[in-house]
Design an enzyme around this catalytic site. Sequence first.
Site, mmCIF file in Angstrom:
data_model
loop_
_atom_site.group_PDB
_atom_site.id
_atom_site.type_symbol
_atom_site.label_atom_id
_atom_site.label_comp_id
_atom_site.label_asym_id
_atom_site.label_seq_id
_atom_site.Cartn_x
_atom_site.Cartn_y
_atom_site.Cartn_z
ATOM 1 N N HIS A 7 33.030 41.994 24.256
ATOM 2 C CA HIS A 7 33.576 42.500 25.502
ATOM 3 C C HIS A 7 33.387 44.003 25.658
ATOM 4 O O HIS A 7 33.302 44.502 26.785
ATOM 5 C CB HIS A 7 35.068 42.154 25.606
ATOM 6 N N GLY A 8 33.337 44.726 24.578
ATOM 7 C CA GLY A 8 33.159 46.163 24.711
ATOM 8 C C GLY A 8 33.022 46.852 23.369
ATOM 9 O O GLY A 8 33.596 46.426 22.361
#
Length: 474
Positions: free
Chosen positions: A323-324
Amino acid sequence: MVFASPLFLFLFLPATIVAYFVSPRTWRNGVLLCASVLFYAWGEARYLPLVLGSVAFNAWIGLRIAGANDANLRKRWLAVAVVGNLGALAVFKYANFAVANVNAIAPIFALGPIALDAIPLPLGISFFTFHAISYVIDVYKRNADAQRRIPIFALYILLFPQLIAGPIIRFRDIASQLDDHPSRLADFAYGVRRFTLGLGKKVLIANTLGATADRIFALQRGDLTTPLAWLGIVCYTLQIYFDFSGYSDMAIGLMRMFGFRILENFNYPYISRSVREFWRRWHISLSNWFRDYLYIPLGGNRSGQRRGYFNLVIVFLLCGLWHGASWPFVLWGVWHGAFLVLERTRLGRPLEHYRLLGHVYALAVVMGGWVLFRCDTLAHARDYYAALVGVASGDAGRQPLAQYFDALVATTLAIGVLFATPLARAIGSWRDRIVGWRGSMVIAADFAWLGCVLTASAATLAAGTYNPFIYFRF
């Protein structure tokens, strides 16, 4: 270019629909492929060679795997595919994160910093990379036939409804539709309805609550009071759901307009009674991807309880990283992995017997995790948690709650809570039975309702208000 934009709604989409349906049936895949390439180029032209290169690389590797009779050779080709795809993802998504962390500890070892210009994140790289990996693995396992026609494979990767933010569609689930996907009037009507509802979820609910959440999360520690912190996390909890489920609805609707049927991606996740159930309902395509292509290959829970726990934490740590590229995302993944492990112990038994307890617990864990998901740094998350529990509440006189919680926000919160559960759908069904509406009356009411949603969404977009898409940065 995003779905919730005037350019897409009033130019790109109508032009694509007209070009698609006036074209001979044998040309329609070509029309969709050209439209998809244009869609990506419009949003991220400099990285178009990257996504086209990914298509060519994975199409070629798939053919090599399918054509290799030796098991070891097939494994080597698979390794090349996985390393190549993950290598590109690592360079573009994680190089900056890695260098920043190395530079942070370099002084301890009397080393100088590494100089690296910031590498922009290509649009949708996480999604098209996972599409490609699932394809080559399925070809390797003989769960799917390698696609020998490059344009058809390119269409699978590049279809614009799912190109930049999913859902993650497996090739084996859509392969037959790529050759034959007739669009019937009923399918097109359903697609328009689904797209309109998704647009409304995104523009009217997610954007309204997101603007309030952004203002609150931007407050300094001394200004963040406990009531504001709770308002901010409640707004963000609904924002991220309606943002991404709204996008998924629009993607599913667009696919149906062109004759494709894909699986649902959300199933009312906030009514879950455990974190385990939450992940069966939230971003279903990603959850299934990690289960089938990571958790099970790691051994799942087949090698004993402790190894199963370890595999769960590893999978969700990597889910956080997907996700990041930051430590809050890593800890968000570990947070969910840890609670999944706890639920498999005796501590999870009460959740099966006490329904209300399960709902409260699951929602508290998920909302607690969203703090990490939303905050840019660990220090920011620490301060936010402190405000939530009242340990470090700011001065209420400096930032009064009424400044953020007005009638619009209150109404949108109420509507958001309603539509985040199956209750809204049940109310519609009860309405038709109680009022006695049938046939054309129901259709007319539905048409009027959708018209209001579309008009309000279009007017909001035309006003040029706050309109981010959370999952586009992944």
